[in-house]
Scaffold this motif. Structure first.
Motif, PDB file in Angstrom:
ATOM      1  N   UNK A  23      47.903  54.914  49.594  1.00 44.93           N
ATOM      2  CA  UNK A  23      49.223  55.211  49.197  1.00 44.93           C
ATOM      3  C   UNK A  23      49.764  54.676  47.957  1.00 44.93           C
ATOM      4  N   UNK A  24      49.117  53.544  47.536  1.00 46.34           N
ATOM      5  CA  UNK A  24      49.634  53.128  46.065  1.00 46.34           C
ATOM      6  C   UNK A  24      48.335  52.741  45.209  1.00 46.34           C
ATOM      7  N   UNK A  25      47.471  53.608  44.905  1.00 46.60           N
ATOM      8  CA  UNK A  25      46.182  53.334  44.217  1.00 46.60           C
ATOM      9  C   UNK A  25      46.657  52.849  43.003  1.00 46.60           C
ATOM     10  N   UNK A  26      47.784  52.955  42.356  1.00 43.74           N
ATOM     11  CA  UNK A  26      47.885  52.537  40.971  1.00 43.74           C
ATOM     12  C   UNK A  26      48.345  50.706  41.175  1.00 43.74           C
ATOM     13  N   UNK A  27      48.633  50.185  42.054  1.00 42.63           N
ATOM     14  CA  UNK A  27      48.940  48.929  42.518  1.00 42.63           C
ATOM     15  C   UNK A  27      47.550  48.518  42.940  1.00 42.63           C
ATOM     16  N   UNK A  28      46.861  49.320  43.779  1.00 41.21           N
ATOM     17  CA  UNK A  28      45.814  48.669  44.355  1.00 41.21           C
ATOM     18  C   UNK A  28      44.620  48.677  43.244  1.00 41.21           C
ATOM     19  N   UNK A  29      44.671  49.516  42.290  1.00 36.50           N
ATOM     20  CA  UNK A  29      43.650  49.272  41.172  1.00 36.50           C
ATOM     21  C   UNK A  29      43.976  47.878  40.307  1.00 36.50           C
ATOM     22  N   UNK A  30      45.205  47.759  40.259  1.00 31.13           N
ATOM     23  CA  UNK A  30      45.603  46.425  39.435  1.00 31.13           C
ATOM     24  C   UNK A  30      45.313  45.101  39.995  1.00 31.13           C
ATOM     25  N   UNK A  31      45.542  44.946  41.563  1.00 27.76           N
ATOM     26  CA  UNK A  31      44.897  43.922  42.254  1.00 27.76           C
ATOM     27  C   UNK A  31      43.372  44.005  42.205  1.00 27.76           C
ATOM     28  N   UNK A  32      42.615  44.882  42.396  1.00 31.31           N
ATOM     29  CA  UNK A  32      41.290  44.935  42.225  1.00 31.31           C
ATOM     30  C   UNK A  32      40.862  44.600  40.863  1.00 31.31           C
ATOM     31  N   UNK A  33      41.387  45.059  39.832  1.00 32.13           N
ATOM     32  CA  UNK A  33      41.133  44.351  38.467  1.00 32.13           C
ATOM     33  C   UNK A  33      41.315  43.000  38.526  1.00 32.13           C
ATOM     34  N   UNK A  34      42.477  42.350  39.163  1.00 28.12           N
ATOM     35  CA  UNK A  34      42.636  41.064  38.852  1.00 28.12           C
ATOM     36  C   UNK A  34      41.509  40.133  39.754  1.00 28.12           C
ATOM     37  N   UNK A  35      41.113  40.859  40.796  1.00 26.70           N
ATOM     38  CA  UNK A  35      40.176  40.225  41.712  1.00 26.70           C
ATOM     39  C   UNK A  35      38.821  40.234  40.727  1.00 26.70           C
ATOM     40  N   UNK A  36      38.244  41.266  40.084  1.00 30.57           N
ATOM     41  CA  UNK A  36      37.198  41.100  39.192  1.00 30.57           C
ATOM     42  C   UNK A  36      37.341  40.273  38.084  1.00 30.57           C
ATOM     43  N   UNK A  37      38.571  40.294  37.599  1.00 27.81           N
ATOM     44  CA  UNK A  37      38.649  39.201  36.335  1.00 27.81           C
ATOM     45  C   UNK A  37      38.288  37.846  36.771  1.00 27.81           C
ATOM     46  N   UNK A  38      38.874  37.335  37.930  1.00 24.52           N
ATOM     47  CA  UNK A  38      38.607  36.115  38.343  1.00 24.52           C
ATOM     48  C   UNK A  38      37.256  35.900  38.774  1.00 24.52           C
ATOM     49  N   UNK A  39      36.707  36.657  39.266  1.00 25.79           N
ATOM     50  CA  UNK A  39      35.204  36.667  39.638  1.00 25.79           C
ATOM     51  C   UNK A  39      34.317  36.675  38.315  1.00 25.79           C
ATOM     52  N   UNK A  40      34.654  37.102  37.281  1.00 28.40           N
ATOM     53  CA  UNK A  40      33.828  37.362  36.198  1.00 28.40           C
ATOM     54  C   UNK A  40      34.288  36.375  34.782  1.00 28.40           C
ATOM     55  N   UNK A  41      35.233  35.687  35.087  1.00 29.53           N
ATOM     56  CA  UNK A  41      35.584  34.938  33.873  1.00 29.53           C
ATOM     57  C   UNK A  41      35.360  33.405  34.347  1.00 29.53           C
ATOM     58  N   UNK A  42      35.140  32.447  33.326  1.00 25.56           N
ATOM     59  CA  UNK A  42      35.098  31.178  33.424  1.00 25.56           C
ATOM     60  C   UNK A  42      36.310  30.502  33.367  1.00 25.56           C
ATOM     61  N   UNK A  43      36.752  30.170  34.377  1.00 27.47           N
ATOM     62  CA  UNK A  43      38.443  29.389  34.442  1.00 27.47           C
ATOM     63  C   UNK A  43      38.185  28.069  34.521  1.00 27.47           C
ATOM     64  N   UNK A  44      38.709  27.317  33.365  1.00 26.58           N
ATOM     65  CA  UNK A  44      38.998  25.998  33.431  1.00 26.58           C
ATOM     66  C   UNK A  44      40.360  25.797  33.087  1.00 26.58           C
ATOM     67  N   UNK A  45      41.418  25.882  33.974  1.00 32.97           N
ATOM     68  CA  UNK A  45      42.577  25.808  33.982  1.00 32.97           C
ATOM     69  C   UNK A  45      42.913  24.471  35.023  1.00 32.97           C
ATOM     70  N   UNK A  46      43.598  23.508  34.490  1.00 32.51           N
ATOM     71  CA  UNK A  46      43.493  22.333  35.203  1.00 32.51           C
ATOM     72  C   UNK A  46      44.599  22.357  36.014  1.00 32.51           C
ATOM     73  N   UNK A  47      45.529  23.361  36.120  1.00 31.37           N
ATOM     74  CA  UNK A  47      46.821  23.393  36.969  1.00 31.37           C
ATOM     75  C   UNK A  47      46.543  24.466  38.083  1.00 31.37           C
ATOM     76  N   UNK A  48      45.270  24.943  38.091  1.00 38.38           N
ATOM     77  CA  UNK A  48      44.859  26.082  39.113  1.00 38.38           C
ATOM     78  C   UNK A  48      43.721  25.558  39.917  1.00 38.38           C
ATOM     79  N   UNK A  49      43.625  26.248  41.267  1.00 38.67           N
ATOM     80  CA  UNK A  49      42.202  26.162  41.983  1.00 38.67           C
ATOM     81  C   UNK A  49      42.170  27.611  42.644  1.00 38.67           C
ATOM     82  N   UNK A  50      41.494  27.823  43.490  1.00 37.39           N
ATOM     83  CA  UNK A  50      41.209  29.213  44.123  1.00 37.39           C
ATOM     84  C   UNK A  50      41.170  29.011  45.507  1.00 37.39           C
TER      85      UNK A  50
END
Length: 458
Positions: A23-50
């Motif tokens: 019903x909302x492929x535009x928003x779904x696509x954005x969430x999917x992109x963020x999911x992939x971004x977190x998977x494929x980048x090397x995050x060294x942010x001290x103020x975050x975890x997963x």
């Protein structure tokens, strides 16, 4: 307990993802992109975890449909039989995780928890002594950019020449200004905090001591950093920085919970209960409280101490590797998850270093350092953390490889202004390829982030 596909809870979650996709492929696509971004980048942010999937799942449940105010057994709305049990369970788990006698699990964030403490104990113009933002403090510790630095009379302490908390200054300022409350804890301080020494200063001048452990709460819960619970009058934390939980905060107390607040008939516990509700907040986020409860249960498992150990060891390895590569590591190292480096000595600003690394798939954040000539939007430093690297099960050589990638980018980027820079496309491509390889070797699979969102079609 195994949830069968026919479970209403499981069906609800599956239906939600399917409807979002259809019903909302535009928003779904954005969430999917963020999911992939977190998977494929090397995050060294001290103020975050997963957050693990079971934590995130709690936030997507029907608990969000319940509107109520107050506390278990004393709500201002009906229909709270189940959510009362959820909140009581989370309170028990918070007490157990930190060895506390009192826990309030309703604060919407660590900042909100700090505000509840400050505004319930201090009046307009009362003196607040906290760490200067430029020395590693947090906005809510009295920064002029925050309500805490405008509503109260804020006095700030800093660090000495070695980058350690200047206790001589803390004691001098406390005796001179007689603060009603002292804040210890930091947003960018890589060394162990001596809570007992702060309490001695607070007792000498008749101040309440607030320990903000938002950045180190996972290490505290794992027993790898001294705990302030029975030392400070009150302790606050966020639940997402190092507890691998949801966005939210906690207020915790140990032996001082039933002690009367100076000048009041109410105890600290009674004061903070009414400070969160009705003074500061209204409806609690019950779905977030459930997610906190799940994260706190995970923090009690043996595997969490192993995870915290990787956080600690990884930071020490990262600091040593960067130092060996010629970077100025503030304080000469780290005792927690955090590594601070001065990039100005490389002819860079923090914003240039941050942006250049991000363009290569390495996520860090710019950070002010002592005597920084630049404002918070530019800075002269970088803050790196190992919470997410530890969640990728990275240790030893993998951490050293992370440091080498950071060095390759920062050694190659050319500053053309305070915020302007150039990095050769070939270097960027090579680094991005190595980042992708490293992330594939150390996936976030055990946290459910290695794969894109799944849609089950009928």
């Amino acid at each position: 307990m195994t949830i069968m596909p026919s479970s209403p809870l499981a069906s609800y979650a599956q239906l939600g993802v399917r409807q979002l996709h259809d019903q909302d492929p535009e928003l779904y696509a954005l969430l999917d992109r963020e999911h992939r971004r977190q998977s494929e980048t090397l995050a060294m942010i001290a103020a975050s975890s997963v957050a693990p999937p079971s934590v995130a799942a709690c936030e997507g449940t029907v608990l969000g449909n319940v509107t109520t105010e107050g506390y278990p057994g004393a709500r201002f709305h009906a229909g709270c039989e189940v959510v009362d049990e959820v909140e009581r369970l989370t309170v028990r788990r918070a007490k157990a995780a930190f060895g506390a006698q009192y826990a309030n699990v309703q604060p919407h964030s660590g900042s909100t928890a700090n505000q509840a403490v400050l505004f319930s104990l201090l009046g307009p113009g009362d003196v607040l002594l906290g760490m200067e933002l430029s020395a590693g403090g947090h906005l809510t510790h009295g920064s002029r950019a925050s309500v805490s630095g405008r509503y109260f009379t804020s006095v700030g302490y800093g660090t000495d020449a070695s980058g350690l908390i200047d206790f001589a200054e803390v004691e001098r300022l406390a005796k001179e200004h007689r603060p009603k409350l002292i804040v210890c804890g930091a947003s960018a301080y890589p060394r162990t905090i001596d809570f007992a020494r702060f309490r001695a200063v607070a007792d000498e001048v008749g101040a309440v001591l607030l320990a903000d452990i938002s950045h180190i709460s996972g290490l505290v819960a794992a027993g790898l950093h001294p705990s302030p619970i029975d030392i400070a009058h009150v302790t606050t934390t966020s639940t997402y920085k190092q507890l691998y939980g949801p966005r939210g905060g906690l207020i915790l107390m140990g032996k001082d919970a039933d002690m009367p607040v100076p000048g009041s008939r109410k105890t600290f516990a009674e004061t903070f209960q009414s400070a969160v509700f009705p003074f500061l907040q209204g409806t609690p986020q019950l779905q977030a409280i459930a997610a906190k409860g799940r994260a706190l249960a995970l923090a009690a498992e043996p595997g969490f101490r192993e995870l915290a150990g990787r956080v600690l060891n990884g930071a020490a390895t990262l600091a040593a590797a960067l130092s060996a590569a010629g970077y100025h590591v503030l304080t000469g190292g780290t005792d927690n998850h955090m590594v601070l480096i001065d990039v100005s000595r490389r002819g860079l600003t923090g914003i240039i270093a941050e942006q250049a690394l991000e363009s290569c798939g390495i996520i860090v954040n710019k950070n002010k350092i002592p005597d920084d000539p630049h404002g918070p939007g530019v800075t002269s430093g970088l803050r790196l953390g190992t919470n997410i690297l530890a969640a990728r099960s990275m240790e030893g050589d993998a951490i050293r490889r992370c440091a080498a990638l950071v060095d390759r980018v920062l050694s190659s980027v050319q500053a053309t202004g305070t915020c302007e820079w150039h990095l050769d496309d070939a270097i960027r491509a090579r680094v991005r390829a190595e980042v992708a390889e490293l992330c594939a070797l150390h996936p976030l699979s055990h946290l459910g982030l290695a794969q894109p969102l799944e849609v089950t079609r009928r």
